[in-house]
Design a protein around this motif. Structure first.
Motif, mmCIF file in Angstrom:
data_model
loop_
_atom_site.group_PDB
_atom_site.id
_atom_site.type_symbol
_atom_site.label_atom_id
_atom_site.label_comp_id
_atom_site.label_asym_id
_atom_site.label_seq_id
_atom_site.Cartn_x
_atom_site.Cartn_y
_atom_site.Cartn_z
ATOM 1 N N VAL A 32 0.835 -1.201 0.000
ATOM 2 C CA VAL A 32 0.000 0.000 0.000
ATOM 3 C C VAL A 32 0.870 1.251 0.000
ATOM 4 C CG1 VAL A 32 -1.655 1.358 1.345
ATOM 5 C CG2 VAL A 32 -1.984 -1.104 1.074
ATOM 6 N N PHE A 33 1.927 1.230 0.832
ATOM 7 C CA PHE A 33 2.830 2.382 0.895
ATOM 8 C C PHE A 33 3.493 2.631 -0.459
ATOM 9 C CE2 PHE A 33 7.205 3.893 1.375
ATOM 10 C CZ PHE A 33 6.977 5.138 1.951
ATOM 11 N N LEU A 34 3.962 1.544 -1.099
ATOM 12 C CA LEU A 34 4.627 1.692 -2.398
ATOM 13 C C LEU A 34 3.663 2.229 -3.448
ATOM 14 C CD1 LEU A 34 6.837 -1.534 -2.541
ATOM 15 C CD2 LEU A 34 7.599 0.828 -2.206
ATOM 16 N N VAL A 35 2.435 1.729 -3.439
ATOM 17 C CA VAL A 35 1.448 2.210 -4.414
ATOM 18 C C VAL A 35 1.181 3.693 -4.203
ATOM 19 C CG1 VAL A 35 -0.968 2.060 -5.124
ATOM 20 C CG2 VAL A 35 0.359 -0.028 -4.758
ATOM 21 N N ILE A 36 1.004 4.086 -2.948
ATOM 22 C CA ILE A 36 0.758 5.499 -2.646
ATOM 23 C C ILE A 36 1.953 6.343 -3.057
ATOM 24 C CG2 ILE A 36 0.435 7.153 -0.769
ATOM 25 C CD1 ILE A 36 -1.200 5.025 0.681
ATOM 26 N N ALA A 37 3.175 5.835 -2.756
ATOM 27 C CA ALA A 37 4.395 6.581 -3.099
ATOM 28 C C ALA A 37 4.534 6.747 -4.609
ATOM 29 C CB ALA A 37 5.613 5.869 -2.525
ATOM 30 N N LEU A 38 4.221 5.672 -5.360
ATOM 31 C CA LEU A 38 4.330 5.743 -6.815
ATOM 32 C C LEU A 38 3.301 6.699 -7.405
ATOM 33 C CD1 LEU A 38 4.966 1.986 -7.693
ATOM 34 C CD2 LEU A 38 6.622 3.859 -7.752
ATOM 35 N N VAL A 39 2.085 6.639 -6.896
ATOM 36 C CA VAL A 39 1.043 7.551 -7.375
ATOM 37 C C VAL A 39 1.414 8.988 -7.046
ATOM 38 C CG1 VAL A 39 -1.356 8.255 -7.095
ATOM 39 C CG2 VAL A 39 -0.787 5.832 -7.280
ATOM 40 N N ALA A 40 1.894 9.218 -5.815
ATOM 41 C CA ALA A 40 2.304 10.568 -5.423
ATOM 42 C C ALA A 40 3.470 11.045 -6.273
ATOM 43 C CB ALA A 40 2.682 10.580 -3.939
ATOM 44 N N GLY A 41 4.420 10.139 -6.539
ATOM 45 C CA GLY A 41 5.560 10.502 -7.382
ATOM 46 C C GLY A 41 5.147 10.851 -8.796
ATOM 47 N N ALA A 42 4.209 10.074 -9.340
ATOM 48 C CA ALA A 42 3.730 10.347 -10.692
ATOM 49 C C ALA A 42 3.016 11.692 -10.764
ATOM 50 C CB ALA A 42 2.801 9.225 -11.152
ATOM 51 N N LEU A 43 2.197 11.988 -9.758
ATOM 52 C CA LEU A 43 1.514 13.286 -9.715
ATOM 53 C C LEU A 43 2.511 14.426 -9.577
ATOM 54 C CD1 LEU A 43 -1.564 12.420 -7.460
ATOM 55 C CD2 LEU A 43 -1.578 12.916 -9.916
ATOM 56 N N TYR A 44 3.515 14.210 -8.732
ATOM 57 C CA TYR A 44 4.570 15.209 -8.552
ATOM 58 C C TYR A 44 5.287 15.485 -9.871
ATOM 59 C CZ TYR A 44 9.323 16.748 -7.284
ATOM 60 O OH TYR A 44 10.526 17.395 -7.218
#
Length: 336
Positions: A32-44
């Protein structure tokens, strides 16, 4: 004793079951953390790219070359025109200290290869032959007439060497800035084959941008130029383009071996780094030997050591690059 042993076995199974449940919860939390981090990174990455496009407009013109927009930035006046070719992970901004000074005594053009900074995507395999042909078409389309003095840094040195080999009548002289050599992969370990894939994986989720922001800033550049480089070279299409060029390095070297640059008596200056960038003493000795060999590609070739510079001589000692270009232009005028 039997009851006690049975109880111990039961406790053991309960412990194992508990550990399994905890492990699954931890694993689920990590996913879950990795998915959130990847989504946040992509948005960033998406948001930062959009902001960059509005904040940093191209200083030059966007030239349509067979449906692809390439950024070309020319300043100054005179002939021959100086063409600046950057190394891997770089573009026109890498010449920010050199171009303004050269423009004081001649016409000079920097550009961004397809996919890099302000140029639209190149896509696919990006070997020296393709890049050389695109540069030739760019100059022709933009009505930048020969003769040219070609200046190439690192892998950009391979590109300008191949350009000089393919279009010898259009090249008046060459300056190589710590240039790659066609035989270096047989003597110095190259970039591992998996690295370009890491580049491509890191770009869309903002990792490449974060790495660039944390990396040490190049010396002597203004804060504005550093911010531009960090931002524009972190765009996903820029990282992809560099990864494609990186993957094609063996092919690029092979192309140059098949068509090596031979300048006759045209002026050639080779600038080689004097500071060790972290390589072994053996590697540095091989590099110096390769630079010496490059200087032999013309009977009018010279090798100079930039004693205070690492690989990016145009940052450490830009004045040496400027002076080398000036010397070549003067030699061209004398030969005419």
């Amino acid at each position: 004793m039997a009851a006690s042993a049975a109880l111990s076995s039961e406790e053991f199974m309960i412990t194992i079951s508990w550990l399994w449940r905890v492990t699954k919860r931890i694993a689920f939390g990590v996913v879950v953390f990795l998915v959130i981090a990847l989504v946040a990174g992509a948005l960033y990455q998406i948001i930062a790219t959009r902001l960059d496009e509005g904040k940093y407009p191209p200083p030059g013109q966007i030239v349509d070359v067979e449906g692809r927009g390439l950024h070309l930035y020319c300043t100054g006046d005179g002939t021959p025109t100086v063409i600046l070719e950057s190394g891997l992970d770089g573009g026109s901004l890498d010449w920010s200290l050199v171009q303004p000074e050269v423009a004081k005594f001649g016409r000079v053009c920097s550009y961004d290869r397809a996919g890099i900074a302000w140029s639209s995507s190149g896509g696919g395999h990006r070997n020296a032959g393709q890049i050389t042909d695109e540069l030739h078409k760019l100059l022709d389309t933009a009505h930048i007439a020969p003769p040219y003095v070609l200046v190439g840094h690192s892998i950009g040195g391979v590109y300008v060497q191949l350009f000089a080999a393919r279009y010898p009548d259009e090249v008046a002289g060459v300056v190589l800035v710590d240039s790659s050599h066609q035989d270096q992969l047989t003597r110095i370990p190259g970039i591992p084959a998996f690295v370009p894939y890491l580049y491509k994986a890191a770009a869309p989720v903002g990792i490449a941008r974060i790495v660039n922001e944390l990396a040490a800033a190049p010396p002597n550049l203004t804060a504005e130029t550093i911010a531009k480089r960090t931002s524009l070279y972190s765009h996903t299409h820029s990282v992809y383009a560099n990864a494609n060029e990186m993957a094609a390095i063996p092919d690029s070297m092979a192309e140059l071996r098949d068509s090596p640059m031979q300048l006759g008596d045209k002026p050639l200056i080779v600038l080689s780094r004097g500071l060790n960038d972290g390589s072994s003493a053996e590697t540095e000795a091989v590099w110096r030997d390769l630079q010496s060999d490059l200087a032999k590609r013309s009977s009018n070739g010279k090798l100079f050591i930039a004693h205070k510079s690492g690989h990016y001589i145009q940052f450490f000692e830009a004045e040496l690059v400027v002076d080398a270009i000036r010397q070549v232009i003067r030699a061209v005028a004398t030969n005419q």
